[in-house]
Enzyme design. Sequence first.
Site, PDB file in Angstrom:
ATOM      1  N   SER A  23      38.156 -19.783 -79.722  1.00 30.19           N
ATOM      2  CA  SER A  23      38.072 -17.904 -79.246  1.00 30.19           C
ATOM      3  C   SER A  23      37.091 -17.160 -79.874  1.00 30.19           C
ATOM      4  O   SER A  23      37.650 -15.861 -79.595  1.00 30.19           O
ATOM      5  CB  SER A  23      40.231 -17.546 -79.773  1.00 30.19           C
ATOM      6  OG  SER A  23      39.812 -18.148 -81.649  1.00 30.19           O
ATOM      7  N   ASN A 110      46.085 -19.416 -90.345  1.00 30.77           N
ATOM      8  CA  ASN A 110      47.368 -18.339 -89.946  1.00 30.77           C
ATOM      9  C   ASN A 110      47.897 -17.063 -90.695  1.00 30.77           C
ATOM     10  O   ASN A 110      48.235 -16.026 -90.025  1.00 30.77           O
ATOM     11  CB  ASN A 110      48.459 -19.648 -90.289  1.00 30.77           C
ATOM     12  CG  ASN A 110      48.461 -20.531 -89.640  1.00 30.77           C
ATOM     13  OD1 ASN A 110      47.856 -20.958 -88.589  1.00 30.77           O
ATOM     14  ND2 ASN A 110      49.546 -21.642 -89.654  1.00 30.77           N
ATOM     15  N   THR A 155      62.085  19.096 -57.627  1.00 28.70           N
ATOM     16  CA  THR A 155      63.071  18.668 -57.624  1.00 28.70           C
ATOM     17  C   THR A 155      62.653  17.863 -56.228  1.00 28.70           C
ATOM     18  O   THR A 155      62.775  18.529 -54.958  1.00 28.70           O
ATOM     19  CB  THR A 155      64.076  18.525 -57.617  1.00 28.70           C
ATOM     20  OG1 THR A 155      64.787  19.825 -56.580  1.00 28.70           O
ATOM     21  CG2 THR A 155      64.290  19.736 -59.141  1.00 28.70           C
ATOM     22  N   HIS A 156      62.689  16.762 -55.702  1.00 33.35           N
ATOM     23  CA  HIS A 156      62.899  16.011 -54.594  1.00 33.35           C
ATOM     24  C   HIS A 156      62.190  16.368 -53.849  1.00 33.35           C
ATOM     25  O   HIS A 156      61.718  15.686 -52.362  1.00 33.35           O
ATOM     26  CB  HIS A 156      63.820  16.339 -53.677  1.00 33.35           C
ATOM     27  CG  HIS A 156      65.326  15.826 -54.686  1.00 33.35           C
ATOM     28  ND1 HIS A 156      65.946  14.511 -54.300  1.00 33.35           N
ATOM     29  CD2 HIS A 156      66.236  16.866 -54.830  1.00 33.35           C
ATOM     30  CE1 HIS A 156      67.209  14.782 -55.660  1.00 33.35           C
ATOM     31  NE2 HIS A 156      67.214  15.584 -55.595  1.00 33.35           N
ATOM     32  N   SER A 277      32.250  10.154 -51.201  1.00 33.68           N
ATOM     33  CA  SER A 277      32.436   9.482 -50.297  1.00 33.68           C
ATOM     34  C   SER A 277      30.924   8.413 -49.999  1.00 33.68           C
ATOM     35  O   SER A 277      29.770   9.535 -50.186  1.00 33.68           O
ATOM     36  CB  SER A 277      33.232   9.813 -49.855  1.00 33.68           C
ATOM     37  OG  SER A 277      33.176   8.596 -48.077  1.00 33.68           O
ATOM     38  N   LYS A 283      33.981  14.630 -48.716  1.00 40.49           N
ATOM     39  CA  LYS A 283      34.753  14.114 -49.611  1.00 40.49           C
ATOM     40  C   LYS A 283      34.832  14.439 -50.922  1.00 40.49           C
ATOM     41  O   LYS A 283      33.289  15.029 -51.638  1.00 40.49           O
ATOM     42  CB  LYS A 283      35.630  12.724 -49.281  1.00 40.49           C
ATOM     43  CG  LYS A 283      35.313  12.419 -48.274  1.00 40.49           C
ATOM     44  CD  LYS A 283      37.060  12.429 -47.975  1.00 40.49           C
ATOM     45  CE  LYS A 283      37.831  12.909 -48.303  1.00 40.49           C
ATOM     46  NZ  LYS A 283      38.471  11.266 -48.418  1.00 40.49           N
ATOM     47  N   GLU A 290      43.284   8.579 -60.180  1.00 42.73           N
ATOM     48  CA  GLU A 290      43.825   7.695 -58.841  1.00 42.73           C
ATOM     49  C   GLU A 290      43.331   5.941 -60.167  1.00 42.73           C
ATOM     50  O   GLU A 290      44.120   5.310 -59.904  1.00 42.73           O
ATOM     51  CB  GLU A 290      43.291   7.183 -57.786  1.00 42.73           C
ATOM     52  CG  GLU A 290      43.332   8.475 -56.575  1.00 42.73           C
ATOM     53  CD  GLU A 290      42.372   8.204 -55.383  1.00 42.73           C
ATOM     54  OE1 GLU A 290      42.965   7.435 -54.914  1.00 42.73           O
ATOM     55  OE2 GLU A 290      41.044   8.752 -55.931  1.00 42.73           O
ATOM     56  N   TYR A 317      53.870 -21.030 -87.563  1.00 41.36           N
ATOM     57  CA  TYR A 317      52.555 -20.375 -86.541  1.00 41.36           C
ATOM     58  C   TYR A 317      52.560 -21.604 -85.717  1.00 41.36           C
ATOM     59  O   TYR A 317      52.612 -22.557 -85.528  1.00 41.36           O
ATOM     60  CB  TYR A 317      50.783 -20.708 -87.804  1.00 41.36           C
ATOM     61  CG  TYR A 317      50.486 -20.128 -86.507  1.00 41.36           C
ATOM     62  CD1 TYR A 317      49.620 -19.177 -86.139  1.00 41.36           C
ATOM     63  CD2 TYR A 317      49.828 -21.615 -86.625  1.00 41.36           C
ATOM     64  CE1 TYR A 317      48.371 -18.805 -85.653  1.00 41.36           C
ATOM     65  CE2 TYR A 317      48.411 -21.740 -85.249  1.00 41.36           C
ATOM     66  CZ  TYR A 317      47.877 -19.766 -84.761  1.00 41.36           C
ATOM     67  OH  TYR A 317      46.594 -19.761 -83.974  1.00 41.36           O
ATOM     68  N   GLN A 322      47.173 -17.612 -80.193  1.00 43.00           N
ATOM     69  CA  GLN A 322      46.227 -17.404 -80.514  1.00 43.00           C
ATOM     70  C   GLN A 322      45.378 -16.963 -78.997  1.00 43.00           C
ATOM     71  O   GLN A 322      44.853 -15.555 -78.830  1.00 43.00           O
ATOM     72  CB  GLN A 322      45.185 -18.769 -80.408  1.00 43.00           C
ATOM     73  CG  GLN A 322      43.712 -18.233 -80.016  1.00 43.00           C
ATOM     74  CD  GLN A 322      42.780 -19.511 -79.918  1.00 43.00           C
ATOM     75  OE1 GLN A 322      42.461 -19.941 -81.307  1.00 43.00           O
ATOM     76  NE2 GLN A 322      42.040 -20.342 -79.206  1.00 43.00           N
ATOM     77  N   LYS A 325      45.626 -12.112 -79.085  1.00 51.17           N
ATOM     78  CA  LYS A 325      44.410 -10.903 -78.835  1.00 51.17           C
ATOM     79  C   LYS A 325      43.842 -10.476 -77.435  1.00 51.17           C
ATOM     80  O   LYS A 325      43.690  -9.288 -77.532  1.00 51.17           O
ATOM     81  CB  LYS A 325      43.318 -11.803 -79.820  1.00 51.17           C
ATOM     82  CG  LYS A 325      43.551 -11.878 -81.081  1.00 51.17           C
ATOM     83  CD  LYS A 325      42.266 -12.497 -81.227  1.00 51.17           C
ATOM     84  CE  LYS A 325      43.863 -14.112 -82.842  1.00 51.17           C
ATOM     85  NZ  LYS A 325      44.262 -14.544 -82.191  1.00 51.17           N
TER      86      LYS A 325
HETATM   87  N1  ARG Z   1      42.437 -18.742 -83.450  1.00 49.63           N
HETATM   88  C1  ARG Z   1      43.758 -18.406 -84.135  1.00 49.63           C
HETATM   89  C2  ARG Z   1      44.352 -17.895 -83.956  1.00 49.63           C
HETATM   90  O1  ARG Z   1      43.726 -16.635 -83.643  1.00 49.63           O
HETATM   91  C3  ARG Z   1      43.382 -19.127 -85.939  1.00 49.63           C
HETATM   92  C4  ARG Z   1      45.012 -19.382 -86.191  1.00 49.63           C
HETATM   93  C5  ARG Z   1      44.124 -20.581 -86.137  1.00 49.63           C
HETATM   94  N2  ARG Z   1      45.125 -21.795 -87.086  1.00 49.63           N
HETATM   95  C6  ARG Z   1      45.010 -23.207 -87.103  1.00 49.63           C
HETATM   96  N3  ARG Z   1      45.850 -23.322 -87.346  1.00 49.63           N
HETATM   97  N4  ARG Z   1      44.637 -23.161 -85.856  1.00 49.63           N
HETATM   98  O2  ARG Z   1      45.369 -17.769 -83.666  1.00 49.63           O
END
Ligand code: ARG
Length: 441
Positions: A23, A110, A155-156, A277, A283, A290, A317, A322, A325
């Site tokens: 990640s 975690n 309105t409307h 445009s 334009k 938008e 956990y 993960q 994010k």
């Molecule tokens: N990269 C993991 C996350 O974003 C961190 C925690 C990982 N914990 C584990 N026991 N693999 O959630």
Amino acid sequence: MPDLWSGRLPGGLDPEVRRFSSSLDVDWRLAAYDIRGSLAHVAMLQTVGILTEAEARTIQDGLTALLDEIVGGAAPWNLEAEDVHSAVEEELTRRIGQVAGKLHTGRSRNDQVALDLHLYARDALRATAAEAGRLAHALLAQADAHQDVVLPGYTHMQRAQPVPVSHHLLAYVWMLSRDQERLRQAYRSADRSPLGAGALAGSTLPLDPDRSRQELGLAVLYENGLDAVSDRDFLLEYLAAATQVMLHLSRLAEELVLWSTREFGFVHIDDGWATGSSMMPQKKNPDVAELIRGRSARTLADFVGLATVMKGLPLSYNRDLQEDKAYLFHAADTVVGALSAMAGLVGNLTFDAAAMARGLTTELLATDEAEALVVDGLPFREAHARIGVRFRDVQDPPAAGADAIRKSLRLRDRPLGPGPDSVRDQIARARRLSWDLDDGR
Ligand code: ARG
């Protein structure tokens, strides 16, 4: 660098698994928060006697050097690392040696990642609230400047009653003030420390979680470690609040698109905030509005995405978490960017009083006329019918005239109404709103 779990699994990860599970490209954004969390953890470990002063100093100096580089914009040091937590710890080990191995005492990734998210969310919420404040101030400045400019209220999408531009713009300010309350609630939920939970069920070591909490300036500690490592409510609250903000922006954007058409002509968008445009030379397009309208889809998608990740997850956990994010960062970038763009767009609008005045026809005063008959003692239904008859065949009602419009507004100088005192009062009250989430914390 061997994997963090190489004692148990010495063979090393299959390269495909490494690629699939990493990640780092997403969570590197948490690096500074990760190190601040580690600094607080180390300070706590020292106060409870798990680290000597010298050990704590070495680790803290090492972490601080890494933090400086990250704040300076450093890219991940080790692209092979599984995530930001591993990348930081591995780099620290490379630089200060074995003593770095004491950093993770009494902690799991975690509770570590949960902490990083709390710290990130607090900042993102503050930034969102501040941008909402900037937009509110842009709306207020336009409202203040256009108290005497009147448009036909709808309105409307049919002409209804006269309304000052100020009153219309203030409606959005009050929408933003409710957004602010939702952001404040999400901030309260984010303002909580999960450190001490460990992987899920704490540690045998004499940790002092309240100490690290204080060090980080978080308001309270979780009551329960299982909850602490698996809770993402605070992120969902943020994404829900951000979605609501975007819905409001989308509605305002829609009105600006409509109002800037030749057919309405109520506003002129500044040239710097409009686009042309590639083919049609004449334009001038309201692309910013938008795009804001279109992007409101994103935060809702992010909310639904994260809620779907959470649904049905057992305690505590699970690696699914993960995935939180990408939704979080995407939503935060979207809402902050859209608020900022809308503030710029609104701040640079020119309102066309003459175009609006062309819409101020006698039909807008029909309700006032019916109410005048009520004052004379007629039941409202009868008055309504009597005035309604007069508009049966009217296709193109004449202009009401500025005096009649002013009188109509003065007569509606009541709570919730668009009269001049009511509008002035709203502006004064809206100016006193706070957009700083730390106020009264
Ligand atoms: N990269 C993991 C996350 O974003 C961190 C925690 C990982 N914990 C584990 N026991 N693999 O959630």
